[in-house]
Each structure stands twice: as C-alpha cells, then as structure tokens.
Design a protein around this motif. Structure first.
Motif, PDB file in Angstrom:
ATOM      1  N   ARG A   1       0.828  -1.208   0.000  1.00 39.50           N
ATOM      2  CA  ARG A   1       0.000   0.000   0.000  1.00 39.50           C
ATOM      3  C   ARG A   1       0.858   1.251   0.000  1.00 39.50           C
ATOM      4  N   ALA A   2       0.340   2.276  -0.642  1.00 35.35           N
ATOM      5  CA  ALA A   2       1.003   3.577  -0.627  1.00 35.35           C
ATOM      6  C   ALA A   2       0.729   4.236   0.712  1.00 35.35           C
ATOM      7  N   VAL A   3       1.701   4.923   1.219  1.00 34.07           N
ATOM      8  CA  VAL A   3       1.535   5.637   2.487  1.00 34.07           C
ATOM      9  C   VAL A   3       1.486   7.126   2.173  1.00 34.07           C
ATOM     10  N   SER A   4       0.463   7.780   2.660  1.00 37.21           N
ATOM     11  CA  SER A   4       0.329   9.211   2.405  1.00 37.21           C
ATOM     12  C   SER A   4       1.088   9.993   3.471  1.00 37.21           C
ATOM     13  N   SER A   5       1.166  11.263   3.286  1.00 33.43           N
ATOM     14  CA  SER A   5       1.852  12.114   4.262  1.00 33.43           C
ATOM     15  C   SER A   5       1.092  12.185   5.583  1.00 33.43           C
ATOM     16  N   ASP A   6      -0.164  11.758   5.594  1.00 34.46           N
ATOM     17  CA  ASP A   6      -0.956  11.753   6.828  1.00 34.46           C
ATOM     18  C   ASP A   6      -0.783  10.463   7.617  1.00 34.46           C
ATOM     19  N   PHE A   7       0.104   9.595   7.157  1.00 35.65           N
ATOM     20  CA  PHE A   7       0.344   8.301   7.804  1.00 35.65           C
ATOM     21  C   PHE A   7      -0.880   7.404   7.783  1.00 35.65           C
ATOM     22  N   THR A   8      -1.705   7.591   6.782  1.00 36.46           N
ATOM     23  CA  THR A   8      -2.825   6.684   6.578  1.00 36.46           C
ATOM     24  C   THR A   8      -2.512   5.845   5.345  1.00 36.46           C
ATOM     25  N   TYR A   9      -3.046   4.664   5.314  1.00 34.64           N
ATOM     26  CA  TYR A   9      -2.778   3.768   4.194  1.00 34.64           C
ATOM     27  C   TYR A   9      -3.774   4.000   3.082  1.00 34.64           C
ATOM     28  N   GLY A  10      -3.275   4.058   1.887  1.00 31.12           N
ATOM     29  CA  GLY A  10      -4.129   4.177   0.723  1.00 31.12           C
ATOM     30  C   GLY A  10      -4.499   2.800   0.206  1.00 31.12           C
ATOM     31  N   PRO A  11      -5.108   2.742  -0.945  1.00 31.57           N
ATOM     32  CA  PRO A  11      -5.483   1.453  -1.531  1.00 31.57           C
ATOM     33  C   PRO A  11      -4.227   0.684  -1.959  1.00 31.57           C
ATOM     34  N   PRO A  12      -4.347  -0.629  -2.158  1.00 27.84           N
ATOM     35  CA  PRO A  12      -3.185  -1.397  -2.609  1.00 27.84           C
ATOM     36  C   PRO A  12      -2.656  -0.860  -3.938  1.00 27.84           C
ATOM     37  N   VAL A  13      -1.344  -0.743  -4.027  1.00 23.44           N
ATOM     38  CA  VAL A  13      -0.725  -0.321  -5.278  1.00 23.44           C
ATOM     39  C   VAL A  13      -0.175  -1.528  -6.028  1.00 23.44           C
ATOM     40  N   GLY A  14      -0.174  -2.685  -5.373  1.00 21.56           N
ATOM     41  CA  GLY A  14       0.322  -3.893  -6.012  1.00 21.56           C
ATOM     42  C   GLY A  14       0.444  -5.025  -5.010  1.00 21.56           C
ATOM     43  N   TYR A  15       1.071  -6.116  -5.480  1.00 21.96           N
ATOM     44  CA  TYR A  15       1.148  -7.330  -4.675  1.00 21.96           C
ATOM     45  C   TYR A  15       2.517  -7.992  -4.804  1.00 21.96           C
ATOM     46  N   VAL A  16       2.924  -8.630  -3.722  1.00 23.29           N
ATOM     47  CA  VAL A  16       4.097  -9.498  -3.705  1.00 23.29           C
ATOM     48  C   VAL A  16       3.574 -10.920  -3.531  1.00 23.29           C
ATOM     49  N   ALA A  17       4.134 -11.862  -4.291  1.00 26.23           N
ATOM     50  CA  ALA A  17       3.727 -13.267  -4.182  1.00 26.23           C
ATOM     51  C   ALA A  17       4.731 -14.006  -3.299  1.00 26.23           C
ATOM     52  N   VAL A  18       4.226 -14.725  -2.306  1.00 30.21           N
ATOM     53  CA  VAL A  18       5.073 -15.557  -1.449  1.00 30.21           C
ATOM     54  C   VAL A  18       4.702 -17.012  -1.749  1.00 30.21           C
ATOM     55  N   VAL A  19       5.685 -17.768  -2.260  1.00 33.58           N
ATOM     56  CA  VAL A  19       5.444 -19.119  -2.764  1.00 33.58           C
ATOM     57  C   VAL A  19       6.046 -20.151  -1.824  1.00 33.58           C
ATOM     58  N   SER A  20       5.225 -21.148  -1.453  1.00 28.33           N
ATOM     59  CA  SER A  20       5.682 -22.273  -0.627  1.00 28.33           C
ATOM     60  C   SER A  20       5.370 -23.564  -1.370  1.00 28.33           C
ATOM     61  N   ILE A  21       6.288 -24.528  -1.270  1.00 26.30           N
ATOM     62  CA  ILE A  21       6.101 -25.834  -1.897  1.00 26.30           C
ATOM     63  C   ILE A  21       6.233 -26.893  -0.814  1.00 26.30           C
ATOM     64  N   CYS A  22       5.299 -27.850  -0.803  1.00 24.18           N
ATOM     65  CA  CYS A  22       5.338 -28.957   0.154  1.00 24.18           C
ATOM     66  C   CYS A  22       5.089 -30.271  -0.582  1.00 24.18           C
ATOM     67  N   THR A  23       5.662 -31.350  -0.051  1.00 23.02           N
ATOM     68  CA  THR A  23       5.280 -32.669  -0.527  1.00 23.02           C
ATOM     69  C   THR A  23       3.898 -32.945   0.036  1.00 23.02           C
ATOM     70  N   VAL A  24       3.164 -33.868  -0.592  1.00 26.09           N
ATOM     71  CA  VAL A  24       1.801 -34.126  -0.153  1.00 26.09           C
ATOM     72  C   VAL A  24       1.765 -35.148   0.973  1.00 26.09           C
ATOM     73  N   GLU A  25       2.359 -36.317   0.759  1.00 29.97           N
ATOM     74  CA  GLU A  25       2.346 -37.349   1.804  1.00 29.97           C
ATOM     75  C   GLU A  25       3.715 -37.970   1.914  1.00 29.97           C
ATOM     76  N   PRO A  26       4.394 -37.820   3.012  1.00 30.62           N
ATOM     77  CA  PRO A  26       4.013 -36.971   4.143  1.00 30.62           C
ATOM     78  C   PRO A  26       4.195 -35.502   3.788  1.00 30.62           C
ATOM     79  N   ARG A  27       3.438 -34.657   4.454  1.00 24.48           N
ATOM     80  CA  ARG A  27       3.495 -33.213   4.169  1.00 24.48           C
ATOM     81  C   ARG A  27       4.762 -32.629   4.771  1.00 24.48           C
ATOM     82  N   ARG A  28       5.667 -32.224   3.888  1.00 25.09           N
ATOM     83  CA  ARG A  28       6.935 -31.615   4.316  1.00 25.09           C
ATOM     84  C   ARG A  28       7.264 -30.450   3.393  1.00 25.09           C
TER      85      ARG A  28
END
Length: 87
Positions: free
Chosen positions: A20-47
């Motif tokens: 989110r963009a931060v204004s000079s009033d220290f309030t948060y504006g609408p989202p300006v974009g996204y970061v993707a956080v990717v996790s991979i696990c085995t299924v069985e057993p889950r690791r």
C-alpha cells in the motif's frame, strides 16, 4: 489472499501480500500492487521443500494485479518442481 495448487505430487501455496502507498498523513491508501510468497510442500508426508520465496515483477516492481502475482508464483513453483524432479 492465498491460493493452493497441486502439481506433480506437490502442494503449491501462493500467498499475496498487499503493498500500500503511504500518504503524508500516515494513513494507508489502496493497494498499489502485490508481492507473491510461494511455498512448496510434498503431499504425503506433508513436508516443506525449501523455504518460502517472495517474488516481485520484473524491474523489482510489485505485481499490478492479483492474477499476475498468482500466475507468476505458480509458474515459478512449477519450474522448481520440474528441476528437482517429481516423485
């Protein structure tokens, strides 16, 4: 937002973090974009396979849309799985 996918016997989770963009009033504006956080696990057993990876768009910019972030995150996970070899 979080989305889970299955790919070649692995579970892929792509979690989006809003930036989110931060204004000079220290309030948060609408989202300006996204970061993707990717996790991979085995299924069985889950690791976990490695540690979660944070991804941004080309040029070290945030993704403009949720769809772009989710698609890029899942495609990156597929490349990692294909390089490691499926079970």
């Amino acid at each position: 937002m979080e989305k889970m996918y299955s790919y070649k016997g692995f579970e892929v989770t792509v979690q989006l973090e809003s930036v989110r963009a931060v204004s000079s009033d220290f309030t948060y504006g609408p989202p300006v974009g996204y970061v993707a956080v990717v996790s991979i696990c085995t299924v069985e057993p889950r690791r976990p396979v490695g540690t979660p990876i944070g991804l941004v768009a080309e040029g070290n910019r945030v993704f403009d849309t949720q769809d772009d972030a989710l698609t890029t995150g899942f495609n990156a996970a597929k490349r990692v799985i294909d390089e490691k070899g499926a079970p």
